[in-house]
Scaffold this motif. Structure first.
Motif, PDB file in Angstrom:
ATOM      1  N   HIS A 160      11.655  -0.878  -3.362  1.00  0.00           N
ATOM      2  CA  HIS A 160      12.048  -0.292  -4.645  1.00  0.00           C
ATOM      3  C   HIS A 160      11.476  -1.092  -5.821  1.00  0.00           C
ATOM      4  N   ASP A 161      11.354  -2.407  -5.667  1.00  0.00           N
ATOM      5  CA  ASP A 161      10.749  -3.223  -6.724  1.00  0.00           C
ATOM      6  C   ASP A 161       9.241  -2.965  -6.813  1.00  0.00           C
ATOM      7  N   LEU A 162       8.580  -2.887  -5.677  1.00  0.00           N
ATOM      8  CA  LEU A 162       7.147  -2.578  -5.678  1.00  0.00           C
ATOM      9  C   LEU A 162       6.897  -1.207  -6.295  1.00  0.00           C
ATOM     10  N   PHE A 163       7.707  -0.226  -5.913  1.00  0.00           N
ATOM     11  CA  PHE A 163       7.572   1.131  -6.445  1.00  0.00           C
ATOM     12  C   PHE A 163       7.717   1.139  -7.960  1.00  0.00           C
ATOM     13  N   ASN A 164       8.689   0.407  -8.482  1.00  0.00           N
ATOM     14  CA  ASN A 164       8.865   0.324  -9.941  1.00  0.00           C
ATOM     15  C   ASN A 164       7.603  -0.189 -10.623  1.00  0.00           C
ATOM     16  N   GLY A 165       7.056  -1.269 -10.103  1.00  0.00           N
ATOM     17  CA  GLY A 165       5.855  -1.847 -10.693  1.00  0.00           C
ATOM     18  C   GLY A 165       4.665  -0.901 -10.623  1.00  0.00           C
ATOM     19  N   PHE A 166       4.454  -0.302  -9.461  1.00  0.00           N
ATOM     20  CA  PHE A 166       3.316   0.600  -9.305  1.00  0.00           C
ATOM     21  C   PHE A 166       3.518   1.888 -10.112  1.00  0.00           C
ATOM     22  N   SER A 167       4.769   2.314 -10.287  1.00  0.00           N
ATOM     23  CA  SER A 167       5.038   3.517 -11.098  1.00  0.00           C
ATOM     24  C   SER A 167       4.662   3.272 -12.558  1.00  0.00           C
ATOM     25  N   ARG A 168       4.977   2.089 -13.058  1.00  0.00           N
ATOM     26  CA  ARG A 168       4.590   1.748 -14.435  1.00  0.00           C
ATOM     27  C   ARG A 168       3.081   1.766 -14.572  1.00  0.00           C
ATOM     28  N   ASP A 169       2.372   1.214 -13.585  1.00  0.00           N
ATOM     29  CA  ASP A 169       0.913   1.200 -13.611  1.00  0.00           C
ATOM     30  C   ASP A 169       0.344   2.614 -13.556  1.00  0.00           C
ATOM     31  N   ALA A 170       0.964   3.498 -12.759  1.00  0.00           N
ATOM     32  CA  ALA A 170       0.464   4.862 -12.581  1.00  0.00           C
ATOM     33  C   ALA A 170       0.621   5.688 -13.856  1.00  0.00           C
ATOM     34  N   GLN A 171       1.579   5.312 -14.709  1.00  0.00           N
ATOM     35  CA  GLN A 171       1.817   6.065 -15.951  1.00  0.00           C
ATOM     36  C   GLN A 171       0.849   5.691 -17.050  1.00  0.00           C
TER      37      GLN A 171
ATOM     38  N   THR B 156       0.835  -1.194   0.000  1.00  0.00           N
ATOM     39  CA  THR B 156       0.000   0.000   0.000  1.00  0.00           C
ATOM     40  C   THR B 156       0.875   1.250   0.000  1.00  0.00           C
ATOM     41  N   PHE B 157       1.912   1.255   0.819  1.00  0.00           N
ATOM     42  CA  PHE B 157       2.840   2.387   0.866  1.00  0.00           C
ATOM     43  C   PHE B 157       3.455   2.639  -0.500  1.00  0.00           C
ATOM     44  N   ALA B 158       3.989   1.599  -1.129  1.00  0.00           N
ATOM     45  CA  ALA B 158       4.645   1.752  -2.432  1.00  0.00           C
ATOM     46  C   ALA B 158       3.655   2.205  -3.501  1.00  0.00           C
ATOM     47  N   ARG B 159       2.438   1.671  -3.484  1.00  0.00           N
ATOM     48  CA  ARG B 159       1.412   2.055  -4.459  1.00  0.00           C
ATOM     49  C   ARG B 159       1.042   3.529  -4.292  1.00  0.00           C
TER      50      ARG B 159
ATOM     51  N   VAL C 257      12.977  12.260 -11.207  1.00  0.00           N
ATOM     52  CA  VAL C 257      12.117  12.131 -10.032  1.00  0.00           C
ATOM     53  C   VAL C 257      12.052  10.665  -9.607  1.00  0.00           C
ATOM     54  N   HIS C 258      11.829   9.793 -10.573  1.00  0.00           N
ATOM     55  CA  HIS C 258      11.737   8.359 -10.270  1.00  0.00           C
ATOM     56  C   HIS C 258      13.051   7.853  -9.676  1.00  0.00           C
ATOM     57  N   ALA C 259      14.175   8.241 -10.264  1.00  0.00           N
ATOM     58  CA  ALA C 259      15.479   7.771  -9.781  1.00  0.00           C
ATOM     59  C   ALA C 259      15.743   8.234  -8.354  1.00  0.00           C
ATOM     60  N   GLY C 260      15.333   9.443  -8.011  1.00  0.00           N
ATOM     61  CA  GLY C 260      15.532   9.934  -6.653  1.00  0.00           C
ATOM     62  C   GLY C 260      14.750   9.130  -5.633  1.00  0.00           C
ATOM     63  N   VAL C 261      13.467   8.899  -5.907  1.00  0.00           N
ATOM     64  CA  VAL C 261      12.633   8.117  -4.984  1.00  0.00           C
ATOM     65  C   VAL C 261      13.134   6.675  -4.935  1.00  0.00           C
ATOM     66  N   PHE C 262      13.445   6.106  -6.087  1.00  0.00           N
ATOM     67  CA  PHE C 262      13.947   4.736  -6.162  1.00  0.00           C
ATOM     68  C   PHE C 262      15.216   4.585  -5.314  1.00  0.00           C
ATOM     69  N   GLY C 263      16.119   5.550  -5.409  1.00  0.00           N
ATOM     70  CA  GLY C 263      17.363   5.493  -4.645  1.00  0.00           C
ATOM     71  C   GLY C 263      17.132   5.511  -3.148  1.00  0.00           C
ATOM     72  N   VAL C 264      16.212   6.348  -2.690  1.00  0.00           N
ATOM     73  CA  VAL C 264      15.893   6.379  -1.259  1.00  0.00           C
ATOM     74  C   VAL C 264      15.287   5.050  -0.824  1.00  0.00           C
TER      75      VAL C 264
END
Length: 124
Positions: free
Chosen positions: A112-123, A5-8, A63-70
């Protein structure tokens, strides 16, 4: 709240960030706008549509790289320390009722893996 939920929600909240950055860069607001910001706004006004699209994609990637890195740091796969022993961070969500959940436990899929997946969905 769990880590999925957090990553989404993080991915959804970041989806429009690049638009806001570019809008502010093109039309800087407030008193005392710096010479650099004015110059950048003038440069952006001269861009053609294709160049604007390229710029938008670069800002989105940044933006994505910054969040992904954190998130990689929170997942303990990237570290702040250069040498020696490495520390770790624990991200805890506290509900309005006081219940606590660790968002970055060692087990399961990483943030970071969850964020990647949800970021693709959000786009989409």
């Amino acid at each position: 709240m769990d880590k999925e939920t957090f990553a989404r929600r993080l991915a959804l909240s970041m989806a429009g960030t690049s638009d806001g950055i570019l809008k502010y860069a093109e039309h800087p607001a407030g008193r005392g706008v710096s010479v650099e910001r004015k110059a950048r706004a003038g440069w952006m006004a001269e861009l053609d549509d294709e160049s604007r699209q390229w710029l938008h994609q670069l800002v989105e990637e940044g933006v994505h790289a910054g969040v992904f890195g954190v998130l990689c740091i929170l997942d303990h796969v990237r570290f702040i320390e250069d040498i020696g022993e490495k520390g770790s961070f624990n991200l805890t969500y506290t509900s309005p009722f006081g219940a606590q959940t660790q968002i970055n436990p060692e087990e399961g899929e990483m943030l970071h893996d969850l964020f990647n997946g949800f970021s693709r969905d959000a786009q989409k």
